[in-house]
Scaffold this active site. Structure first.
Site, PDB file in Angstrom:
ATOM      1  N   HIS A   1       7.824  13.788  -0.849  1.00 28.37           N
ATOM      2  CA  HIS A   1       7.028  14.444   0.195  1.00 28.37           C
ATOM      3  C   HIS A   1       6.574  15.835  -0.219  1.00 28.37           C
ATOM      4  CE1 HIS A   1       8.329  11.012   2.563  1.00 28.37           C
ATOM      5  NE2 HIS A   1       7.156  11.186   3.138  1.00 28.37           N
TER       6      HIS A   1
ATOM      7  N   GLU B   1       6.147  -0.952   5.342  1.00 31.68           N
ATOM      8  CA  GLU B   1       6.632  -0.158   4.204  1.00 31.68           C
ATOM      9  C   GLU B   1       8.008  -0.602   3.736  1.00 31.68           C
ATOM     10  OE1 GLU B   1       6.496   4.006   5.202  1.00 31.68           O
ATOM     11  OE2 GLU B   1       7.345   3.715   7.168  1.00 31.68           O
TER      12      GLU B   1
ATOM     13  N   ASP C   1       6.527   4.043   0.386  1.00 30.29           N
ATOM     14  CA  ASP C   1       7.847   3.458   0.621  1.00 30.29           C
ATOM     15  C   ASP C   1       7.881   1.985   0.238  1.00 30.29           C
ATOM     16  OD1 ASP C   1       9.618   5.465   1.516  1.00 30.29           O
ATOM     17  OD2 ASP C   1       8.406   5.653   3.326  1.00 30.29           O
TER      18      ASP C   1
ATOM     19  N   CYS D   1      -2.183   3.732   4.069  1.00 30.92           N
ATOM     20  CA  CYS D   1      -2.106   5.189   4.259  1.00 30.92           C
ATOM     21  C   CYS D   1      -1.152   5.840   3.254  1.00 30.92           C
ATOM     22  CB  CYS D   1      -1.711   5.532   5.686  1.00 30.92           C
ATOM     23  SG  CYS D   1      -0.077   4.934   6.133  1.00 30.92           S
TER      24      CYS D   1
HETATM   25  C1  PEP Z   1       4.270   5.729   2.911  1.00 33.10           C
HETATM   26  O1  PEP Z   1       5.476   5.476   2.829  1.00 33.10           O
HETATM   27  O2  PEP Z   1       3.415   5.243   2.153  1.00 33.10           O
HETATM   28  C2  PEP Z   1       3.779   6.658   3.939  1.00 33.10           C
HETATM   29  C3  PEP Z   1       2.499   6.833   4.152  1.00 33.10           C
HETATM   30  O3  PEP Z   1       4.697   7.386   4.622  1.00 33.10           O
HETATM   31  P1  PEP Z   1       5.503   8.611   3.978  1.00 33.10           P
HETATM   32  O4  PEP Z   1       4.897   8.931   2.660  1.00 33.10           O
HETATM   33  O5  PEP Z   1       5.395   9.754   4.921  1.00 33.10           O
HETATM   34  O6  PEP Z   1       6.894   8.068   3.867  1.00 33.10           O
HETATM   35 MG    MG Z   2       6.783   6.000   4.435  1.00 31.35          MG
END
Ligand code: PEP
Ligand code: MG
Length: 590
Positions: free
Chosen positions: A215, A457, A481, A528
């Site tokens: 992140h 995910e 994920d 996403c």
């Molecule tokens: C993902 O896991 O692809 C996602 C968009 O959520 P995050 O990156 O916040 O875990």
């Molecule tokens: Mg995620």
């Protein structure tokens, strides 16, 4: 002497500037710029912290003096003497003042920076005994930091208050403080640390740890500044104020570059700026493939204020508002319904009628909120994260749902639930949604309709799509994920980063099945995760039938350029071949 450090390329571009080292400390330290009129009071805060520790150690020294030598070993007396001496050392005191006055660092940042400078000097000493003084110095610095925390240090405002122009002490921009660009070098930065710097103070950053889709890396991409993570020893090899080049495309950090190298990277920087200028002409161009397929390009945002950036980049909506950033960096004190409602409403109104997909809070793993619930889990990515965290605290979850539903009275809102894997979780979520609506009716509060979506995910979710499609209006694939959990690769761990493979046949199969299942039932599906903003993936995703991509605003135009050049009539059969292959990456080119 020039040398290079290799890491993982996470955010593109070239940054050239002086290094600002953020020293790792066991005490949680805020880093921010103060205003010139606050210099004296910041110096006072350090002085008061130091005096408090001097008093404490002096009292201890007196107690020890009254003890017999059996109860108070000689080493303890000697240690106290050394600590008191170090505390009063001019170099520490003067150095801290220097960082506060010259760089306008806040008191804690100045103290840890000076600790870093002196610690380096200790490291270089021949005398082993003197070298060991470094640990003492670290201990007393921590004591002073703790004393300063107890001395009512100003609370670092929540991230949403830290923007330019809101009149608080974080407003100061680089131009006001120093006239050369600064690049941030740290062992580790949490996503919320990085968010504090989102106001544009740093031209780039480097961390020793972290993976491509950690992140922290995601926030760096959203800041649109060059970044390298997983650079292992960078924070030990780079010194405060060294000249550094960050090559965010190659994942390389060049320290103390020669004039020839500097000139070469200066040229590259100018070329990249020209390329950006060229891409900006596409902002108002509709995103349609050569064969007339419309492709929706949405934005991922972290804070309500990012809506403006999303609009400027030509996004046609927000596909992922990571609401957890409202919950982070506030020592476990969570936002109440009113605060959340105001934040969601700002995002919704900021998008001027375009849809906003608000993901319910996804904390845990590498997005801690400082709550006691998080401590000591062996595998936090497999633990109480995302929807599991929400369902473990229904009152907190209902508060969030109520706030989102109320914001939906001001525009188009979709609610997205992260990390679902189990029918029981789906049922509980739906029941809590109903309860939130019933409570709002009871309280006479206005709310709007929302579409409800689930993130795919976890492989389990991708293997039970029919169940998900029965309960949800739309799906959104979180590839970050999905890859992590399919391949059992910690996305934040640089030591296994080479195994983190978005084109692994198993990942592509789950992704393709999700898109196909949604298409078959006429349900909306988006991606996403970071894959949606990766231009190397655009053609494949289009070929697999994806028509909705959500990514950081900074990536939208480059992806649009790929869309404009694509012809899905050719891409569809080609992507089936890629899907059938044992080594898809070989068919995809670079
Ligand atoms: C993902 O896991 O692809 C996602 C968009 O959520 P995050 O990156 O916040 O875990
Ligand atoms: Mg995620």
């Amino acid at each position: 002497m020039t040398f290079a450090i290799h890491g993982l390329a996470v955010a593109q571009g070239v940054a050239i500037g002086r290094a600002v080292l953020v020293a790792a400390s066991r005490v949680d330290v805020a880093h921010y710029f103060i205003k010139p009129h606050q210099v004296a009071s910041e110096i006072d805060r350090v002085r008061s912290g130091r005096n408090a520790v001097v008093d404490e150690l002096t009292r201890l020294q007196q107690t020890v003096a009254h003890m017999g030598s059996k109860d108070a070993p000689q080493e303890l007396k000697a240690l106290l003497d050394v600590h008191l001496m170090l505390l009063q050392d001019e170099e520490l005191v003067e150095g801290v003042k220097h960082w506060i006055k010259e760089r306008l660092y806040n008191a804690e940042w100045a103290l840890t920076t000076q600790l870093e400078v002196i610690a380096r000097q200790f490291d270089e000493m021949e005398d082993e005994h003197l070298r060991e003084r470094k640990a003492d110095l670290e201990q007393i610095t921590e004591k002073v930091l703790r004393a300063m925390q107890g001395l009512a240090s100003p609370v670092v405002p929540a991230p949403q208050d830290k923007r330019k122009g809101n009149g608080n002490q974080q407003d100061l921009l680089l131009e006001d403080t120093v006239d050369v660009p600064l690049v941030l070098i740290a062992h580790e930065l949490s996503p919320s640390d990085l968010l504090q710097f989102k106001q544009g103070v740093f031209a780039g950053f480097v961390t020793d740890v972290g993976g491509k889709t950690s992140h922290t890396a995601i926030v760096a991409r959203s800041m649109d500044i060059p970044a390298v993570v997983g650079a292992r020893t960078a924070s030990q090899l780079v010194r405060q104020d060294d000249w550094v080049i960050i090559d965010g495309d190659a994942g390389v950090v060049i320290v103390d570059p020669s004039p020839i190298i500097l000139a070469e990277y200066g040229f590259k920087q100018r070329q990249l700026n020209l390329e950006r200028g060229r891409l900006s002409r596409l902002i108002n161009t509709p995103s349609v493939t050569l064969d007339g397929q419309k492709v929706e390009l949405l934005a991922n945002i972290e804070m309500p204020e990012d809506a403006a950036t999303a609009l400027r980049a030509g996004a046609v909506g927000v596909g992922l508002f990571r609401s957890e950033f409202l919950f982070m960096g506030r020592q476990g004190r969570l936002p109440d319904e009113e605060e959340q409602y105001r934040a969601y409403r700002r995002a919704v109104e900021g998008m001027q009628g375009l849809p906003v997909t608000i993901r319910t809070v996804d904390v845990g793993a590498d997005k801690p909120v400082g709550s006691p619930k998080e401590e000591s889990h062996l595998n936090p990515a497999l633990g109480l994260r995302a929807i599991r965290w929400s369902l473990a605290d229904p009152a907190m979850f209902i508060t969030q749902l109520r706030a989102i539903l109320r914001a939906a009275a001001h525009g188009q809102v979709h609610v997205l639930i992260p990390m679902l894997a189990h029918i029981g979780e789906i049922r509980q979520t739906l029941a809590l949604m109903d309860q939130a609506r019933a409570e709002l009716d009871r309280d006479g509060l206005v709310y709007g309709p929302v579409k409800l979506g689930a993130m795919i995910e976890i492989p389990a979710a991708a293997l039970m799509l029919n169940t998900f499609l029965k309960y949800f209006d739309f799906l959104s694939v979180g590839t970050n994920d999905l890859i992590q959990y399919t391949l059992a690769i910690d996305r934040a761990d640089e030591s296994v980063a080479h195994l983190y493979d978005p084109t692994h046949p198993a990942v592509l199969r789950l992704l393709a099945d999700t898109i196909a299942a949604c298409q078959a039932q006429g349900k909306h599906v988006a991606v996403c995760g970071e894959m949606a903003g990766d231009t190397h993936m655009t053609r494949l995703l289009l070929g697999l039938g994806l028509r909705s991509f959500s990514m950081h605003p900074a990536q939208i135009l480059a992806v649009k350029q790929e869309v404009l050049r694509a012809d899905t009539r050719q891409l569809t059969p080609w992507s089936q071949e890629v899907l059938e292959s044992d080594e898809p990456s070989q068919l995809m080119g670079s």
